[in-house]
Write a protein that holds these residues in place. Structure first.
Motif, short mmCIF file in Angstrom:
data_model
loop_
_atom_site.label_atom_id
_atom_site.label_comp_id
_atom_site.label_asym_id
_atom_site.label_seq_id
_atom_site.Cartn_x
_atom_site.Cartn_y
_atom_site.Cartn_z
N ARG A 137 55.95 54.24 34.04
CA ARG A 137 55.18 54.45 35.27
C ARG A 137 53.68 54.28 35.07
N THR A 138 53.24 54.29 33.82
CA THR A 138 51.81 54.19 33.54
C THR A 138 51.36 52.75 33.30
N ALA A 139 52.29 51.80 33.29
CA ALA A 139 51.93 50.41 32.98
C ALA A 139 52.31 49.44 34.10
N VAL A 140 52.40 49.94 35.33
CA VAL A 140 52.74 49.09 36.47
C VAL A 140 51.60 48.10 36.69
N SER A 141 51.95 46.86 37.04
CA SER A 141 50.92 45.86 37.32
C SER A 141 51.29 45.10 38.59
N VAL A 142 50.28 44.46 39.15
CA VAL A 142 50.48 43.64 40.35
C VAL A 142 49.90 42.27 40.09
N LEU A 143 50.71 41.24 40.33
CA LEU A 143 50.21 39.87 40.32
C LEU A 143 49.80 39.57 41.75
N ARG A 144 48.52 39.39 41.95
CA ARG A 144 47.97 39.17 43.29
C ARG A 144 48.07 37.71 43.68
N ALA A 145 48.53 37.48 44.88
CA ALA A 145 48.55 36.13 45.43
C ALA A 145 47.32 35.99 46.30
N ARG A 146 46.30 35.37 45.80
CA ARG A 146 45.06 35.15 46.56
C ARG A 146 44.79 33.67 46.54
N GLY A 147 44.77 33.07 47.72
CA GLY A 147 44.64 31.61 47.78
C GLY A 147 45.88 31.02 47.13
N SER A 148 45.72 29.99 46.35
CA SER A 148 46.87 29.38 45.69
C SER A 148 46.96 29.80 44.23
N SER A 149 46.17 30.82 43.83
CA SER A 149 46.20 31.28 42.44
C SER A 149 46.77 32.69 42.37
N ARG A 150 47.14 33.10 41.17
CA ARG A 150 47.66 34.44 40.93
C ARG A 150 46.86 35.10 39.83
N ARG A 151 46.54 36.38 40.05
CA ARG A 151 45.86 37.16 39.02
C ARG A 151 46.61 38.47 38.86
N GLY A 152 46.94 38.81 37.60
CA GLY A 152 47.60 40.07 37.33
C GLY A 152 46.59 41.15 36.98
N LYS A 153 46.90 42.39 37.36
CA LYS A 153 46.01 43.49 37.00
C LYS A 153 46.81 44.78 36.98
N PRO A 154 46.39 45.74 36.13
CA PRO A 154 47.04 47.06 36.15
C PRO A 154 46.88 47.67 37.53
N ALA A 155 47.86 48.47 37.93
CA ALA A 155 47.82 49.02 39.28
C ALA A 155 48.13 50.50 39.29
N ASP A 156 47.47 51.22 40.20
CA ASP A 156 47.79 52.62 40.50
C ASP A 156 48.76 52.62 41.67
N GLU A 157 49.46 53.72 41.84
CA GLU A 157 50.44 53.80 42.92
C GLU A 157 49.82 53.71 44.30
N GLU A 158 48.53 54.02 44.43
CA GLU A 158 47.86 53.98 45.74
C GLU A 158 47.25 52.62 46.04
N ASP A 159 47.28 51.69 45.10
CA ASP A 159 46.68 50.36 45.32
C ASP A 159 47.43 49.62 46.43
N ALA A 160 46.68 48.85 47.21
CA ALA A 160 47.26 48.06 48.29
C ALA A 160 48.05 46.88 47.72
N VAL A 161 49.12 46.53 48.40
CA VAL A 161 49.94 45.36 48.06
C VAL A 161 49.80 44.38 49.22
N GLY A 162 49.56 43.11 48.90
CA GLY A 162 49.39 42.10 49.93
C GLY A 162 50.57 41.15 49.99
#
Length: 182
Positions: A144-169
């Protein structure tokens, strides 16, 4: 004078509370940017034959009647409207009035150590915890401490560590890794 003090204190309290909110809670306030896969509705007022539903292709473009291919990848809704107006003017319409709305967002994906990994519909205001809840919650092996989100922004993807309160797009991928057992 007492009323003035009360109003001042109330405004000060509201400002303090607003500034204390984590930035991630305000992520949803940013203007939405179109990306490949989004389904949009285009209305050209007075020209129903030019209006309709369109999906952004892999390059982030749509093919519109008369206007042809219009690149919309990364545009806000207002930017998309302006791009379509430019494509229609001056060759086809003198002063076109165009509105664009998002009809369907791309789904989100929740992968890894969740009960039901897979594809889920995007909902406005969705958080990492909400996405994990859609997938049935964590498994007993989840880190639970290493959850990450790969963000889809434009046509690229960026991964980043995430907290449970972070927004998902729309189009984001939430990854829940397995914890080290040893």
């Amino acid at each position: 004078m007492v009323r003035l003090r009360i109003v001042f204190v109330a405004v000060l309290l509201i400002a303090m509370i607003a500034s204390a909110l984590p930035l991630r809670a305000r992520d949803d306030a940013r203007p939405y940017r179109l990306v490949p896969g989004d389904r949009i509705g285009v209305t050209v007022y007075g020209h129903e034959d030019l209006s309709g539903e369109f999906r952004l292709d892999r390059s982030g473009s749509v093919s519109l009647p008369l206007a042809g291919r219009v690149a919309l990848d990364g545009e806000t809704l207002r930017g998309a409207e302006a791009a379509i107006v430019r494509a229609l003017r001056p060759d086809y319409l003198r002063s076109p009035r165009v509105t664009v709305q998002v009809l369907g967002h791309r789904p989100i994906y929740v992968l890894g150590e969740v009960e039901q990994p897979g594809r889920y519909p995007y909902e406005r205001g969705l958080t990492v915890m909400g996405a994990i809840a859609l997938a049935g919650g964590y498994t007993e092996h989840a880190d639970r401490t290493a959850v990450s989100v790969l963000r889809a922004r434009g046509s690229s993807r960026r991964g980043k560590p995430a907290d449970e309160e972070d927004a998902v797009g729309p189009g984001d991928i939430v990854r829940v890794p397995e914890r080290d057992l040893f």
